[in-house]
Design a protein around this motif. Structure first.
Motif, short mmCIF file in Angstrom:
data_model
loop_
_atom_site.label_atom_id
_atom_site.label_comp_id
_atom_site.label_asym_id
_atom_site.label_seq_id
_atom_site.Cartn_x
_atom_site.Cartn_y
_atom_site.Cartn_z
N LEU A 1 11.33 -10.66 0.83
CA LEU A 1 11.37 -10.67 -0.62
C LEU A 1 10.01 -11.05 -1.35
N PRO A 2 8.96 -11.83 -0.81
CA PRO A 2 7.61 -11.59 -1.26
C PRO A 2 6.74 -10.57 -1.25
N TRP A 3 6.11 -9.62 0.19
CA TRP A 3 6.28 -7.98 -0.04
C TRP A 3 6.50 -7.23 -1.26
N LEU A 4 7.90 -7.05 -0.87
CA LEU A 4 8.83 -6.72 -2.67
C LEU A 4 8.52 -7.08 -3.81
N ASP A 5 8.85 -8.69 -4.33
CA ASP A 5 8.26 -8.70 -5.54
C ASP A 5 6.84 -8.41 -5.54
N ARG A 6 5.69 -8.59 -4.82
CA ARG A 6 4.51 -8.00 -5.42
C ARG A 6 4.86 -6.61 -5.12
N ALA A 7 4.75 -5.63 -4.63
CA ALA A 7 4.41 -4.42 -4.16
C ALA A 7 5.44 -3.82 -5.45
N LEU A 8 6.54 -3.91 -5.91
CA LEU A 8 7.24 -3.33 -6.68
C LEU A 8 6.94 -3.92 -8.96
N GLN B 1 0.49 -1.33 -0.03
CA GLN B 1 -0.06 -0.09 -0.21
C GLN B 1 0.62 1.29 0.11
N SER B 2 2.16 1.47 0.43
CA SER B 2 3.07 2.42 0.22
C SER B 2 3.52 2.13 -1.39
N LEU B 3 3.44 1.51 -1.67
CA LEU B 3 4.05 1.99 -2.86
C LEU B 3 3.31 2.25 -4.15
N LEU B 4 1.51 1.62 -3.43
CA LEU B 4 0.82 2.48 -4.27
C LEU B 4 0.37 3.35 -3.97
N LEU B 5 0.23 4.19 -2.91
CA LEU B 5 0.64 5.66 -2.56
C LEU B 5 1.22 6.66 -2.89
N ALA B 6 2.89 5.90 -3.37
CA ALA B 6 3.73 6.34 -4.04
C ALA B 6 3.05 6.51 -6.17
N ARG B 7 2.75 5.54 -6.24
CA ARG B 7 2.49 6.09 -7.59
C ARG B 7 1.12 6.98 -7.45
N ARG B 8 -0.09 7.17 -6.83
CA ARG B 8 -0.87 8.12 -6.49
C ARG B 8 -0.34 9.23 -6.11
N LEU B 9 0.83 9.35 -5.05
CA LEU B 9 0.81 11.18 -5.03
C LEU B 9 2.05 11.47 -6.15
N ALA C 1 3.70 -4.65 -9.12
CA ALA C 1 3.00 -3.90 -9.48
C ALA C 1 3.32 -1.79 -9.67
N LEU C 2 3.89 -1.81 -8.90
CA LEU C 2 3.83 -0.43 -9.24
C LEU C 2 4.93 0.34 -10.53
N VAL C 3 5.53 -0.59 -11.26
CA VAL C 3 6.17 -0.35 -12.66
C VAL C 3 4.95 -0.62 -13.45
N ASP C 4 4.14 -1.64 -13.36
CA ASP C 4 3.31 -1.80 -14.09
C ASP C 4 2.50 -1.20 -14.30
N ASP C 5 2.36 -0.24 -13.28
CA ASP C 5 0.58 0.66 -12.82
C ASP C 5 1.21 1.61 -13.58
N LEU C 6 3.03 1.79 -12.82
CA LEU C 6 3.13 3.33 -13.90
C LEU C 6 3.52 3.62 -15.23
N GLU C 7 3.77 2.14 -16.38
CA GLU C 7 3.95 1.46 -17.67
C GLU C 7 2.39 1.82 -18.42
#
Length: 439
Positions: free
Chosen positions: A311-318, A270-278, A320-326
């Protein structure tokens, strides 16, 4: 101006807003420049157990994990990073990051500022780490390109790095002063109760009253009364209260459930989701601290902690972040840097009094992932030796990472910032990592 707006009311609003987390920053100018998301793996990710495994090394170097193929021929990752392995076309992996500071404090300062931490002097440690530091990226940008539209120049989330009475260095504006500090989030955005009260006016403060109090502020300033720094904080409080751009970014409940699930219902996700929204709201610099202080500092139970959580938390979040930004077109103008202050020792060790082994600090070589803003993905840059102990190709320092961050923000690394005595300083002494942007 409403007659109810008195100077005492105004001062109460200003102080309350600052206490609720309104930024001590005026943010950068400029409407649609590039943004940076710094994914801080605080404590130091073990490169050997993630991005630079050594499957042919002896067991005391190799560790416990197997490896998997990535989408780059010949490149293998730790078995617990399957999503990143499948997305390597989006990332450039640098395996030859290196510096000489094995301590968390100086290493963190280098990562978050792109500069060396000032010398420490015993009882003065707390002062040195608060206002003698080099400014973080958002703070320097704030002095170089200020703006006044209610969008902060930088946001740090989901908390600052604090250990007991000690605030880790490099997180704030340092010698530039608190006026330039980035906005700080102090809550876990994965919690159902997450909200930013800084954007909610006190009961009875409708937009007309807020505007009236802004007018009062202008009158006070024109009279030259009051403390200048406090007036700056109050002005920014009003800017935030009258701007919905950033307030809306913090409304994670407006995201579809499937999107929130894709990032993971963890603090990381949720932190990286918030980063994308910011970034979507126009914030130029977002620092996402992936974990509490030293979360990745795996002296003990290195493999258990990495496998079950980190590692699983980072794998999923990072991913998702780059997929959404792209997918949204934002990746072209958002530089994503994912790394810690250093790596971990090539040799497995067990601390005195502990029974579960881990790895110690190791700054001589470590790895980082980079994406966006023109980074050419699907490549490995640099190499470490056969035990992951030292670089065997061109080494890149945190100062170079900092120069690259400034370049992504449209700031030349030799740009000038000025301390409280108006003395000029070059903002960064590294070299931008041009290799990231070259085929």
């Amino acid at each position: 101006m409403p007659t109810a707006a008195t100077r005492r009311d105004f001062l109460r609003l200003g102080a309350g807003a600052v206490a609720l987390g309104i930024p001590n920053t005026a943010a950068a100018s400029a409407a649609r420049g590039n943004s940076v998301i710094l994914v801080n793996l605080t404590g130091g990710l073990s490169h050997l157990d993630s991005l630079d495994p050594k499957p042919d090394a002896p067991a005391e170097v190799r560790g416990e994990f197997g490896t998997i193929a990535t989408t780059v021929p010949g490149l293998r990752f730790c078995e617990h990073l399957p999503l990143l392995a499948s997305r390597m076309r989006q990332f450039a992996l640098v395996r030859s990051l290196s510096h000489r500071e094995n301590g968390h404090l100086p290493g963190t300062h280098r990562l978050l500022t792109g500069a060396t931490m000032p010398n420490q002097r015993g009882s003065d440690l707390d002062n040195i780490l608060s206002r003698r530091d080099w400014p973080c990226y958002a703070a320097a940008l704030n002095q170089i390109r200020p703006r006044h539209d209610g969008v902060p120049n930088g946001v740090t989330l989901p908390h600052s790095l604090i250990e007991g009475p000690l605030t880790w260095p490099g997180q704030h504006a340092g010698f530039l002063g608190p006026t330039h500090d980035p906005m700080l989030v102090t809550q876990d955005p994965s919690r159902p109760t997450f909200r930013m009260d800084a954007f909610t006016p006190a009961a009875g403060l409708d937009p007309d009253r807020v505007e009236g109090r802004r007018s009062l502020l202008e009158q006070i300033e024109s009279g030259g009364t009051g403390d200048p720094t406090f007036r700056d904080h109050q002005r920014r409080a009003f800017e935030m209260l009258t701007s919905d751009r950033v307030a809306g970014a913090f409304r994670l409940d407006r995201e579809p459930e499937r999107v929130r699930d894709r990032y993971g219902r963890t603090m990381f996700g949720q932190s990286l989701l918030l980063a994308r929204r910011l970034v979507q709201a126009g914030v130029p610099v977002v620092q996402a601290n992936m974990g509490i202080v030293q979360n990745w500092d795996t002296h003990v139970d290195n493999w258990g902690r990495l496998k079950s959580r980190l590692l699983p938390w980072l794998d999923r979040a990072l991913t998702a972040l780059v997929d959404d930004l792209e997918g949204s077109g934002l990746l072209d103008r958002t530089f994503v840097a994912c790394l810690g202050e250093f790596g971990r020792t090539p040799k497995v060790s067990t601390l005195p009094g502990e029974s579960i082994p881990g790895r110690d600090h190791w700054a001589s070589v470590y790895s980082g992932l980079f994406a966006g803003a023109g980074v050419v993905g699907g490549r490995v840059i640099g190499r470490s030796d056969k035990t992951g102990a030292f670089p065997t190709s061109t080494a890149y320092t945190p100062f170079d990472v900092g120069a690259t961050i400034y370049q992504a923000l449209g700031v030349a690394p030799d740009s000038e910032i000025r301390d409280p005595q108006n003395r000029p300083n070059k903002v960064n002494g590294g070299d931008p990592m041009a290799v990231l942007f070259q085929n």
